[in-house]
Scaffold this motif. Structure first.
Motif, PDB file in Angstrom:
ATOM      1  N   LEU A  19     -10.190 -11.078  -6.951  1.00 24.62           N
ATOM      2  CA  LEU A  19      -9.689  -9.800  -6.483  1.00 24.62           C
ATOM      3  C   LEU A  19     -10.698  -9.172  -5.535  1.00 24.62           C
ATOM      4  N   SER A  20     -10.181  -8.416  -4.574  1.00 26.93           N
ATOM      5  CA  SER A  20     -11.028  -7.724  -3.608  1.00 26.93           C
ATOM      6  C   SER A  20     -10.783  -6.239  -3.682  1.00 26.93           C
ATOM      7  N   CYS A  21     -11.817  -5.487  -3.435  1.00 23.80           N
ATOM      8  CA  CYS A  21     -11.714  -4.030  -3.367  1.00 23.80           C
ATOM      9  C   CYS A  21     -12.502  -3.601  -2.139  1.00 23.80           C
ATOM     10  N   THR A  22     -11.789  -3.111  -1.129  1.00 22.95           N
ATOM     11  CA  THR A  22     -12.417  -2.720   0.120  1.00 22.95           C
ATOM     12  C   THR A  22     -12.370  -1.210   0.266  1.00 22.95           C
ATOM     13  N   ALA A  23     -13.512  -0.646   0.599  1.00 21.82           N
ATOM     14  CA  ALA A  23     -13.615   0.801   0.762  1.00 21.82           C
ATOM     15  C   ALA A  23     -13.638   1.168   2.236  1.00 21.82           C
ATOM     16  N   SER A  24     -12.912   2.219   2.573  1.00 21.87           N
ATOM     17  CA  SER A  24     -12.974   2.769   3.918  1.00 21.87           C
ATOM     18  C   SER A  24     -13.476   4.195   3.817  1.00 21.87           C
ATOM     19  N   GLY A  25     -14.238   4.601   4.787  1.00 20.32           N
ATOM     20  CA  GLY A  25     -14.849   5.917   4.735  1.00 20.32           C
ATOM     21  C   GLY A  25     -16.320   5.804   4.370  1.00 20.32           C
ATOM     22  N   ARG A  26     -16.975   6.946   4.268  1.00 17.29           N
ATOM     23  CA  ARG A  26     -18.411   6.961   4.004  1.00 17.29           C
ATOM     24  C   ARG A  26     -18.677   6.810   2.508  1.00 17.29           C
ATOM     25  N   THR A  27     -19.345   5.737   2.141  1.00 18.66           N
ATOM     26  CA  THR A  27     -19.663   5.530   0.738  1.00 18.66           C
ATOM     27  C   THR A  27     -21.134   5.787   0.435  1.00 18.66           C
ATOM     28  N   GLY A  28     -21.958   5.850   1.456  1.00 13.19           N
ATOM     29  CA  GLY A  28     -23.372   6.048   1.233  1.00 13.19           C
ATOM     30  C   GLY A  28     -24.036   4.782   0.743  1.00 13.19           C
ATOM     31  N   SER A  29     -25.328   4.885   0.458  1.00 15.94           N
ATOM     32  CA  SER A  29     -26.088   3.710   0.054  1.00 15.94           C
ATOM     33  C   SER A  29     -26.181   3.559  -1.461  1.00 15.94           C
ATOM     34  N   SER A  30     -25.805   4.577  -2.189  1.00 14.00           N
ATOM     35  CA  SER A  30     -25.876   4.539  -3.648  1.00 14.00           C
ATOM     36  C   SER A  30     -24.491   4.786  -4.220  1.00 14.00           C
ATOM     37  N   TYR A  31     -23.951   3.797  -4.902  1.00 16.76           N
ATOM     38  CA  TYR A  31     -22.602   3.917  -5.434  1.00 16.76           C
ATOM     39  C   TYR A  31     -22.408   2.913  -6.561  1.00 16.76           C
ATOM     40  N   VAL A  32     -21.329   3.081  -7.264  1.00 22.66           N
ATOM     41  CA  VAL A  32     -20.918   2.125  -8.288  1.00 22.66           C
ATOM     42  C   VAL A  32     -19.439   1.828  -8.073  1.00 22.66           C
ATOM     43  N   VAL A  33     -19.083   0.570  -8.100  1.00 22.74           N
ATOM     44  CA  VAL A  33     -17.680   0.164  -8.067  1.00 22.74           C
ATOM     45  C   VAL A  33     -17.336  -0.436  -9.417  1.00 22.74           C
ATOM     46  N   GLY A  34     -16.320   0.114 -10.014  1.00 17.43           N
ATOM     47  CA  GLY A  34     -15.871  -0.375 -11.312  1.00 17.43           C
ATOM     48  C   GLY A  34     -14.511  -1.037 -11.207  1.00 17.43           C
ATOM     49  N   TRP A  35     -14.283  -1.983 -12.086  1.00 19.88           N
ATOM     50  CA  TRP A  35     -12.964  -2.612 -12.214  1.00 19.88           C
ATOM     51  C   TRP A  35     -12.416  -2.261 -13.592  1.00 19.88           C
ATOM     52  N   PHE A  36     -11.166  -1.867 -13.615  1.00 26.89           N
ATOM     53  CA  PHE A  36     -10.469  -1.544 -14.856  1.00 26.89           C
ATOM     54  C   PHE A  36      -9.141  -2.294 -14.870  1.00 26.89           C
ATOM     55  N   ARG A  37      -8.570  -2.429 -16.030  1.00 22.80           N
ATOM     56  CA  ARG A  37      -7.263  -3.072 -16.122  1.00 22.80           C
ATOM     57  C   ARG A  37      -6.423  -2.388 -17.186  1.00 22.80           C
ATOM     58  N   GLN A  38      -5.113  -2.469 -16.987  1.00 16.50           N
ATOM     59  CA  GLN A  38      -4.185  -1.897 -17.940  1.00 16.50           C
ATOM     60  C   GLN A  38      -3.056  -2.874 -18.197  1.00 16.50           C
ATOM     61  N   ALA A  39      -2.992  -3.337 -19.427  1.00 14.89           N
ATOM     62  CA  ALA A  39      -1.931  -4.243 -19.839  1.00 14.89           C
ATOM     63  C   ALA A  39      -0.723  -3.424 -20.302  1.00 14.89           C
ATOM     64  N   PRO A  40       0.449  -4.010 -20.290  1.00 14.82           N
ATOM     65  CA  PRO A  40       1.658  -3.284 -20.715  1.00 14.82           C
ATOM     66  C   PRO A  40       1.501  -2.729 -22.119  1.00 14.82           C
ATOM     67  N   GLY A  41       1.783  -1.453 -22.259  1.00 15.25           N
ATOM     68  CA  GLY A  41       1.727  -0.825 -23.567  1.00 15.25           C
ATOM     69  C   GLY A  41       0.338  -0.514 -24.076  1.00 15.25           C
ATOM     70  N   LYS A  42      -0.675  -0.739 -23.244  1.00 16.29           N
ATOM     71  CA  LYS A  42      -2.049  -0.498 -23.670  1.00 16.29           C
ATOM     72  C   LYS A  42      -2.736   0.493 -22.744  1.00 16.29           C
ATOM     73  N   GLU A  43      -3.836   1.043 -23.226  1.00 18.65           N
ATOM     74  CA  GLU A  43      -4.593   1.956 -22.400  1.00 18.65           C
ATOM     75  C   GLU A  43      -5.429   1.176 -21.381  1.00 18.65           C
ATOM     76  N   ARG A  44      -5.771   1.858 -20.307  1.00 17.53           N
ATOM     77  CA  ARG A  44      -6.618   1.223 -19.305  1.00 17.53           C
ATOM     78  C   ARG A  44      -8.005   1.000 -19.895  1.00 17.53           C
ATOM     79  N   GLU A  45      -8.562  -0.172 -19.592  1.00 11.15           N
ATOM     80  CA  GLU A  45      -9.852  -0.512 -20.153  1.00 11.15           C
ATOM     81  C   GLU A  45     -10.814  -0.983 -19.077  1.00 11.15           C
ATOM     82  N   PHE A  46     -12.090  -0.808 -19.376  1.00 10.47           N
ATOM     83  CA  PHE A  46     -13.155  -1.227 -18.473  1.00 10.47           C
ATOM     84  C   PHE A  46     -13.254  -2.746 -18.453  1.00 10.47           C
ATOM     85  N   VAL A  47     -13.433  -3.292 -17.248  1.00  6.32           N
ATOM     86  CA  VAL A  47     -13.627  -4.727 -17.091  1.00  6.32           C
ATOM     87  C   VAL A  47     -15.075  -5.021 -16.686  1.00  6.32           C
TER      88      VAL A  47
END
Length: 123
Positions: A19-47
């Motif tokens: 999977l790819s996640c591309t950011a547009s706009g100013r993100t600066g030099s310090s950031y965190v990118v997180g991936w989460f997922r949500q299965a049917p009938g379940k809460e979104r969870e950290f990956v």
């Protein structure tokens, strides 16, 4: 800032997806990118997450199978998923925290979210 996630699909158990996640706009030099997922009938969870300095963190359920890495020149973070199992089936979303302080597992730490991409793993 806008995030665009892509790369989902339908695969068989044992296969890989990136999977790819591309950011547009100013993100600066310090950031965190997180991936989460949500299965049917379940809460979104950290990956997993990656800090701009390279530190990564993973959920126990994906540790050893999933890898997050970044390509700064393309403003893109990838989620490489190997040895997929049916339990990985979910909508995967990426999120951005511009503070970059920690690779948080909490959704509320992230200010910007991309649309989800569906990953379906058949048995």
């Amino acid at each position: 800032v806008q995030l665009q996630a892509s790369g989902g699909g339908l695969v068989q158990a044992g296969a890989s997806l990136r999977l790819s996640c591309t950011a547009s706009g100013r993100t600066g030099s310090s950031y965190v990118v997180g991936w989460f997922r949500q299965a049917p009938g379940k809460e979104r969870e950290f990956v997993g997450a990656i800090r701009s300095f390279g530190e990564t963190k993973y959920a126990d359920s994906v540790k050893g199978r999933f890898t997050i890495f970044r390509e700064s020149a393309k403003n893109t973070v990838y989620l490489q998923m190997n040895s997929l199992i049916p339990e990985d089936t979910a909508v995967y979303s990426c999120a951005l925290d511009l503070s970059g302080r920690i690779a948080s597992i909490h959704q509320y730490s992230y200010e910007y979210w991309g649309q989800g991409t569906q990953v379906t793993v058949s048995s």
